[in-house]
Scaffold this motif. Structure first.
Motif, PDB file in Angstrom:
ATOM      1  N   GLY B 243     -10.460  -5.355 -15.399  1.00 51.57           N
ATOM      2  CA  GLY B 243     -10.842  -4.959 -14.049  1.00 51.57           C
ATOM      3  C   GLY B 243      -9.661  -4.535 -13.182  1.00 51.57           C
ATOM      4  N   ALA B 244      -9.993  -4.009 -12.014  1.00 55.75           N
ATOM      5  CA  ALA B 244      -8.968  -3.665 -11.020  1.00 55.75           C
ATOM      6  C   ALA B 244      -9.506  -4.024  -9.651  1.00 55.75           C
ATOM      7  CB  ALA B 244      -8.625  -2.184 -11.076  1.00 55.75           C
ATOM      8  N   GLY B 245      -8.641  -4.517  -8.788  1.00 52.48           N
ATOM      9  CA  GLY B 245      -9.047  -4.824  -7.419  1.00 52.48           C
ATOM     10  C   GLY B 245      -8.764  -3.651  -6.499  1.00 52.48           C
ATOM     11  N   GLN B 246      -9.286  -3.724  -5.290  1.00 52.95           N
ATOM     12  CA  GLN B 246      -9.106  -2.615  -4.342  1.00 52.95           C
ATOM     13  C   GLN B 246      -7.657  -2.480  -3.882  1.00 52.95           C
ATOM     14  OE1 GLN B 246     -12.050  -3.852  -1.515  1.00 52.95           O
ATOM     15  NE2 GLN B 246     -13.706  -2.711  -2.483  1.00 52.95           N
ATOM     16  N   ASN B 247      -6.838  -3.491  -4.146  1.00 54.40           N
ATOM     17  CA  ASN B 247      -5.423  -3.434  -3.773  1.00 54.40           C
ATOM     18  C   ASN B 247      -4.539  -3.127  -4.982  1.00 54.40           C
ATOM     19  OD1 ASN B 247      -6.988  -4.986  -1.898  1.00 54.40           O
ATOM     20  ND2 ASN B 247      -5.106  -5.699  -0.935  1.00 54.40           N
ATOM     21  N   SER B 248      -5.138  -2.565  -6.012  1.00 57.08           N
ATOM     22  CA  SER B 248      -4.413  -2.403  -7.282  1.00 57.08           C
ATOM     23  C   SER B 248      -3.268  -1.404  -7.204  1.00 57.08           C
ATOM     24  CB  SER B 248      -5.373  -1.980  -8.392  1.00 57.08           C
ATOM     25  OG  SER B 248      -5.664  -0.596  -8.299  1.00 57.08           O
ATOM     26  N   TYR B 340       4.479   1.554  -3.208  1.00 57.00           N
ATOM     27  CA  TYR B 340       3.058   1.850  -3.288  1.00 57.00           C
ATOM     28  C   TYR B 340       2.264   1.108  -2.217  1.00 57.00           C
ATOM     29  CZ  TYR B 340       4.513   3.691  -7.767  1.00 57.00           C
ATOM     30  OH  TYR B 340       5.159   4.397  -8.747  1.00 57.00           O
ATOM     31  N   SER B 341       1.333   1.789  -1.664  1.00 56.00           N
ATOM     32  CA  SER B 341       0.420   1.163  -0.710  1.00 56.00           C
ATOM     33  C   SER B 341      -0.517   0.217  -1.450  1.00 56.00           C
ATOM     34  CB  SER B 341      -0.379   2.258  -0.016  1.00 56.00           C
ATOM     35  OG  SER B 341      -1.258   1.693   0.919  1.00 56.00           O
ATOM     36  N   SER B 342      -0.966  -0.796  -0.770  1.00 53.67           N
ATOM     37  CA  SER B 342      -1.834  -1.798  -1.393  1.00 53.67           C
ATOM     38  C   SER B 342      -3.250  -1.254  -1.530  1.00 53.67           C
ATOM     39  CB  SER B 342      -1.792  -3.063  -0.544  1.00 53.67           C
ATOM     40  OG  SER B 342      -2.500  -4.099  -1.134  1.00 53.67           O
ATOM     41  N   VAL B 343      -3.906  -1.030  -0.387  1.00 54.61           N
ATOM     42  CA  VAL B 343      -5.159  -0.281  -0.402  1.00 54.61           C
ATOM     43  C   VAL B 343      -4.792   1.180  -0.146  1.00 54.61           C
ATOM     44  CG1 VAL B 343      -7.303   0.167   0.859  1.00 54.61           C
ATOM     45  CG2 VAL B 343      -6.643  -2.184   0.276  1.00 54.61           C
ATOM     46  N   PHE B 344      -5.368   2.060  -0.942  1.00 51.04           N
ATOM     47  CA  PHE B 344      -5.004   3.481  -0.892  1.00 51.04           C
ATOM     48  C   PHE B 344      -6.273   4.211  -1.289  1.00 51.04           C
ATOM     49  CE2 PHE B 344      -3.278   7.420  -2.632  1.00 51.04           C
ATOM     50  CZ  PHE B 344      -2.128   7.676  -1.898  1.00 51.04           C
ATOM     51  N   ARG B 345      -6.972   4.735  -0.320  1.00 52.28           N
ATOM     52  CA  ARG B 345      -8.344   5.158  -0.577  1.00 52.28           C
ATOM     53  C   ARG B 345      -8.609   6.499   0.089  1.00 52.28           C
ATOM     54  NH1 ARG B 345     -13.055   1.721  -1.583  1.00 52.28           N
ATOM     55  NH2 ARG B 345     -14.891   2.860  -0.918  1.00 52.28           N
ATOM     56  N   LEU B 346      -8.925   7.458  -0.735  1.00 56.79           N
ATOM     57  CA  LEU B 346      -9.156   8.810  -0.239  1.00 56.79           C
ATOM     58  C   LEU B 346     -10.583   9.215  -0.560  1.00 56.79           C
ATOM     59  CD1 LEU B 346      -8.124  11.532   0.896  1.00 56.79           C
ATOM     60  CD2 LEU B 346      -7.426  12.103  -1.440  1.00 56.79           C
ATOM     61  N   SER B 347     -11.345   9.529   0.477  1.00 54.59           N
ATOM     62  CA  SER B 347     -12.756   9.885   0.297  1.00 54.59           C
ATOM     63  C   SER B 347     -12.932  11.390   0.272  1.00 54.59           C
ATOM     64  CB  SER B 347     -13.579   9.317   1.454  1.00 54.59           C
ATOM     65  OG  SER B 347     -13.503   7.909   1.439  1.00 54.59           O
ATOM     66  N   ASP B 348     -13.857  11.839  -0.527  1.00 58.16           N
ATOM     67  CA  ASP B 348     -14.134  13.277  -0.583  1.00 58.16           C
ATOM     68  C   ASP B 348     -15.020  13.665   0.612  1.00 58.16           C
ATOM     69  OD1 ASP B 348     -16.731  12.506  -1.267  1.00 58.16           O
ATOM     70  OD2 ASP B 348     -16.850  13.874  -2.970  1.00 58.16           O
ATOM     71  N   PRO B 349     -15.306  14.937   0.794  1.00 55.84           N
ATOM     72  CA  PRO B 349     -16.039  15.350   2.004  1.00 55.84           C
ATOM     73  C   PRO B 349     -17.381  14.648   2.192  1.00 55.84           C
ATOM     74  CG  PRO B 349     -15.024  17.259   0.967  1.00 55.84           C
ATOM     75  CD  PRO B 349     -14.809  16.104   0.034  1.00 55.84           C
ATOM     76  N   THR B 387      -0.638  -1.385   3.687  1.00 57.23           N
ATOM     77  CA  THR B 387       0.484  -1.711   2.805  1.00 57.23           C
ATOM     78  C   THR B 387       0.639  -3.230   2.729  1.00 57.23           C
ATOM     79  OG1 THR B 387       2.006  -1.603   4.664  1.00 57.23           O
ATOM     80  CG2 THR B 387       1.659   0.434   3.417  1.00 57.23           C
ATOM     81  N   ASP B 388       1.315  -3.671   1.695  1.00 59.25           N
ATOM     82  CA  ASP B 388       1.666  -5.085   1.537  1.00 59.25           C
ATOM     83  C   ASP B 388       3.119  -5.171   1.088  1.00 59.25           C
ATOM     84  OD1 ASP B 388      -0.496  -6.695   2.324  1.00 59.25           O
ATOM     85  OD2 ASP B 388      -1.575  -6.333   0.454  1.00 59.25           O
ATOM     86  N   GLY B 389       3.576  -6.402   0.861  1.00 57.59           N
ATOM     87  CA  GLY B 389       4.946  -6.589   0.384  1.00 57.59           C
ATOM     88  C   GLY B 389       5.868  -7.061   1.494  1.00 57.59           C
ATOM     89  N   GLU B 390       7.154  -7.146   1.136  1.00 53.75           N
ATOM     90  CA  GLU B 390       8.187  -7.550   2.101  1.00 53.75           C
ATOM     91  C   GLU B 390       8.175  -6.585   3.283  1.00 53.75           C
ATOM     92  OE1 GLU B 390      12.067  -6.666   3.753  1.00 53.75           O
ATOM     93  OE2 GLU B 390      11.126  -5.501   2.157  1.00 53.75           O
ATOM     94  N   LYS B 391       8.591  -7.061   4.430  1.00 53.96           N
ATOM     95  CA  LYS B 391       8.468  -6.315   5.685  1.00 53.96           C
ATOM     96  C   LYS B 391       9.036  -4.890   5.597  1.00 53.96           C
ATOM     97  CE  LYS B 391       9.323  -6.922  10.601  1.00 53.96           C
ATOM     98  NZ  LYS B 391      10.088  -7.615  11.625  1.00 53.96           N
ATOM     99  N   VAL B 397       6.776   2.162   3.037  1.00 54.47           N
ATOM    100  CA  VAL B 397       5.629   2.839   2.420  1.00 54.47           C
ATOM    101  C   VAL B 397       4.783   3.510   3.508  1.00 54.47           C
ATOM    102  CG1 VAL B 397       3.510   2.512   1.092  1.00 54.47           C
ATOM    103  CG2 VAL B 397       5.574   1.269   0.426  1.00 54.47           C
ATOM    104  N   ALA B 398       4.490   2.767   4.563  1.00 53.15           N
ATOM    105  CA  ALA B 398       3.652   3.316   5.643  1.00 53.15           C
ATOM    106  C   ALA B 398       4.327   4.531   6.286  1.00 53.15           C
ATOM    107  CB  ALA B 398       3.372   2.234   6.684  1.00 53.15           C
ATOM    108  N   LYS B 399       5.624   4.440   6.450  1.00 53.08           N
ATOM    109  CA  LYS B 399       6.387   5.537   7.069  1.00 53.08           C
ATOM    110  C   LYS B 399       6.315   6.804   6.217  1.00 53.08           C
ATOM    111  CE  LYS B 399      11.202   6.475   7.758  1.00 53.08           C
ATOM    112  NZ  LYS B 399      12.530   5.904   7.484  1.00 53.08           N
ATOM    113  N   ASN B 400       6.481   6.639   4.916  1.00 54.52           N
ATOM    114  CA  ASN B 400       6.431   7.804   4.030  1.00 54.52           C
ATOM    115  C   ASN B 400       5.034   8.381   3.921  1.00 54.52           C
ATOM    116  OD1 ASN B 400       9.040   8.605   2.435  1.00 54.52           O
ATOM    117  ND2 ASN B 400       9.155   6.402   2.814  1.00 54.52           N
TER     118      ASN B 400
END
Lengths: 579, 579
Positions: B243-248, B340-349, B387-391, B397-400
């Motif tokens: 399996g994979a979680g949404q934060n994978s 890498y972003s933790s949750v990274f979700r792109l929806s189609d139209p 994003t997650d991880g160290e500050k 990640v968020a900046k990029n």
């Protein structure tokens, strides 16, 4: 290579190109015109440690192998019809029974191999060497050997330290260096490159650096995989042994970098899938990797590639007060989730002591200053590395490493030490040849540990090493993870008999198995580590490999003679776990 | 759950706890006291799309299953001696042949399961349900069923959408929920936790959050694995299905998170090794993962754990002009090596259009503004995550991501959209039950693609979906990698017949196989996807699974009846690849 002149006596290091066709041209490492000899400080250390004098360095201890390989007295036992069939497949000129060609693919690079070659001891030779050009040819050869039950071996770069390439049963060796080293496809959208398995490290890296010119790519790339054997190792060797490069803490081991593989097996072509992740049963990619030529011949590999951004690299080095503190700090760096350093290398006290000699730090005011500050010789630990990745990522990793190092009382040593290390990172094997001329043998063994058993494994294995006579053993971790790291042991010893070396190697590997560590982090198993494998993994666990072998190659034609232990006899197996 | 009152007619959504012992208590999702129904905007959309009126929502389309499960007329066929033997192993009170207990472990959560249960169609039931407590008990049971050739199934959380748990041949089902859900060991030095396979997601996460109190740990941890089914899925289910979680995208799939596993197999205990990496032959960890209960019963799992640092989280959302630009930007984010972003979700139209309705953006001035700026409905694409991880890592990640999004013309939509998504992330399954009461069926299918074939797979699969009557198909990518991503299709359709659903499901899976995508990114294969597996992987490649099965369970007692295709007949297999 040391450029500094020796103040005292300088041994007659060999600085002459080994004659073409000579034994030495086979057993010495790499570039025929490159030489490396020890700095005077290391030379003196060895004299002290091994109780040698300048006199011992006035004549060569061993045969230096300048004589020509000829009259090996091992005629090709393969029937003419088979030779003809092979010529039919790859072309007349790409099949040879020449002695030199045969000997040049018969050994890898463990000291056991080099010593045997120095002594002109030839245990095994292929009957014939074949230079394939295409995947289709390799597939035909595998089908042919399957039909006719002929042993088949593969020689990639020859840097195996596990007797992985040794043709125990004769037969055919495929020498991949000559022709089977081409790029098949570069895909910039997916950031992948597909190559033939014989592709060499430097050629791959050069290709990726030149992607804009070669493929019209938007930027340059890197393969991210730089083992010490980089210059003379092959992509296929990396993959089938599950290798790791010195930058694996950031880029991952080859098991992380491979996207897909194609194998020629006795049951036909096996093509693994090319998705980054999938939930479609056991991972075939992870089944084929580690098979070391026993399930099939790896023909094509698709690797993930990375952006080549050396401008973002941050070098660092720190001195820790002792191994315990250093291990704790390294663990924090790996677990704090700030990202991962590319090179991340922590030396234990004995290695640190040697490094300071090698890098001439011992001659500077820094050494006594360190002592004065309480960072004492044979206690202090050198930590060095550099970061990779996007600019902000790279900077953030370096920043956090600095923060954690300082918090743990480390002294910054600047990027100088790292640069010194970088200069030697791929050419230490040349030094090894030079020392062997005077009866000094160096080799390495390595294992994987979890953080929680690192101190114990380090202590136990070193204790065994130090009980052996005339031994310098240095240790570092160089491939690190949130859950553990490798421990890499380099031993330097006065030794020139291959069987003595083998017994020595066995003692250390016994200690590694007994300590509970994984018996190989990235060198693979080959034939030399095979006796320990089954009991290290567990008998039922190991049985899975045999079930896979029976599926792919039930007649045991591929890399037979002990590789990953598949055809070992019960009495050949070693079990130190309950001792 | 919508808190807003409907302005118009509001259907009689069921908001009553299903009676104990009822069918509904089995087929409805999760917490008996939690309910979710659609916002009015979605309700109106469904009426429009499916040509339904308020009248259609005045009565329930299907049996809502409030009646008690009893008199199933399927007596236990297992001999009394076997029942007694099982009682001997686990204790008298932990073996049952009660109808409710048996039915409650016979189905998973694909619409095919739910529709069958609504129609009281019971295809398969275990003869007996057993609630093991210890690893030793499970090992004894596996030895027992092997000796007596009794089919054995495992029910973890029951969230399978692949008929993974369905006991096709009767026999025994181990229900892991009751007792087999304990922590075995927490190791803060290695950052690992070892649990019994029946451990539930929320209990694991709660344990890790409370590590300081429970284990005297220095900090709180997280498991990093949050599938939509989180609340009612089990660790064992995550592992055996890959399996994979949404934060994978940050934490990795479960295949990355697992450190080691222990299985009870017919040939005995299989314990995989616990090193972060090793070069000791094929990876046994990656062989056992994905076996879905066919090689052995997973008893214990050691997972890597991560630091719980929600204070570092950065939420973001952006609107892209169209799918093509959005895919390109997402790829750049994954390949730029900024982390890498933790949750990274792109929806189609189509999904974006639906989301704006669901999140009430359609009612705000933002919607016409977006239109005016050229970000048109059914073209624009919503991208969100955190994003997650160290500050510093998280911020970088968020900046990029921001930089790349803006460079690609995206409009920042703030963290509001992400928060709206987070509110519903685990409770959409409740909404599904509510809609099914009125004959509206929702389900999902997903696959993996490389970046270079993403546009084509998206187009091809959606084309097939849209050719089906009465269908809304939304698509997103939610598990992303430098080399590709998953494509996740959610379809909502007016349908209440299970065989109609199965045919519908088959058509879409045919399209996925034909498109060249991996047929499952993280749902696994089970029995429902099994017909496509062999031809998707290749026949010889698939044969490896059969070789492994024959090694572990030659009599096919474990999860028999088609799981990962091992005992399918040739005519049951599907091959759309050359069509």
């Amino acid at each position: 290579m040391s450029t500094k002149k020796y103040k005292g006596f300088e041994p007659k290091w060999i600085k002459t190109v080994a004659p073409e066709g000579s034994y030495r041209s086979i057993f010495r490492w790499g570039d025929p015109e490159f030489f490396k000899w020890p700095k005077e400080s290391l030379y003196n250390l060895m004299k002290d440690t091994f109780k040698m004098t300048d006199d011992d360095f006035k004549q060569y201890n061993d045969d230096i192998g300048f004589d020509k390989v000829e009259n090996l007295g091992r005629s090709c036992k393969l029937a003419k019809e088979h030779i003809d069939a092979l010529k039919e497949i790859v072309g007349e000129e790409y099949v040879t029974t020449d002695d030199y060609a045969r000997l040049s693919v018969a050994y890898g690079n463990t000291a056991y191999d080099l010593l045997r070659l120095r002594h002109k001891r030839i245990d095994h030779l292929p009957d014939v060497v074949v230079y394939p050009d295409t995947t289709e040819q390799v597939e035909k050869i595998v089908a042919y050997v399957t039909k006719h039950k002929i042993p088949l071996y593969v020689y990639g770069g020859g840097s195996s330290v596990t007797r992985g390439v040794e043709p125990m049963k004769g037969g055919i060796t495929l020498d991949m260096r000559k022709r089977f080293n081409k790029v098949i496809k570069f895909n910039e959208v997916d950031q992948t490159i597909t190559v033939q398995a014989g592709m060499s490290g430097p050629k791959l890296e050069e290709t990726l650096h030149n992607a804009p010119q070669l493929f019209g790519a938007k930027r340059a790339y890197t393969c991210g995989h730089f083992p010490q054997s980089f210059e003379y190792s092959s992509v296929g060797g990396w993959v089938v042994t599950r290798g790791a490069g010195q930058n694996s803490t950031y880029y991952g081991t080859i098991a992380d970098i491979v996207l897909s593989q194609r194998y020629a097996t006795p049951i036909g072509v096996i093509q693994t899938s090319h998705y980054p992740r999938e939930a479609t049963g056991p991972s075939l990619n992870q089944i084929m990797m580690g098979s070391e030529g026993t399930f099939g011949v790896l023909t094509e590999v698709t690797l993930k590639v990375f952006r080549w951004m050396p401008e973002n690299r941050k070098r660092f080095s720190y001195m820790f007060k002792n191994w315990e503190i250093a291990m704790k700090a390294a663990r924090e760096m790996m677990q704090c989730e700030c990202g991962y350093s590319s090179v991340f290398r922590l030396s234990d006290p004995e290695e640190t002591s040697l490094m300071l000699k090698l890098y001439n730090v011992d001659d500077t005011p820094l050494a006594p200053l360190l002592d004065k500050l309480g960072y004492k010789d044979m206690e202090r630990c050198m930590f060095l590395g550099f970061t990779d990745g996007e600019k902000g990522y790279s900077a953030n990793v370096a920043k956090n490493i600095a923060k954690i190092a300082l918090k743990n009382g480390a002294i910054p040593m600047t990027g100088y030490v790292t640069k010194s290390w970088e200069k030697g990172r791929f050419n230490d094997p040349y030094l090894r040849d030079t020392l062997m001329d005077f009866g000094i043998c160096t080799d390495t063994l390595e294992c994987t540990v979890n953080w929680s058993n690192m101190a114990q494994v380090h202590r136990d294995v070193r204790k065994v090493c130090h009980a052996l006579p005339n031994t310098v053993v240095t240790t570092h971790m160089s491939h690190c993870y949130p859950q553990g790291a490798n421990l890499y042991f380099i031993f330097i010893t006065k030794m020139s008999d291959e069987e003595e070396f083998k017994a020595y190697h066995t003692t250390i590997l016994d200690a590694i198995q007994k300590s509970g560590a994984a018996i190989s982090h990235h060198h693979g198993i080959g034939k030399m580590f095979a006796p320990w494998l089954e009991y290290s993994l567990g008998e039922k666990e190991y049985g899975v490999f045999r079930a896979l072998k029976n599926y792919f190659d039930p007649d045991y034609n591929l890399n037979p003679g002990g590789t990953i232990g598949l055809d070992l006899k019960p009495e050949e197996k070693r079990n130190m776990l309950n001792k």
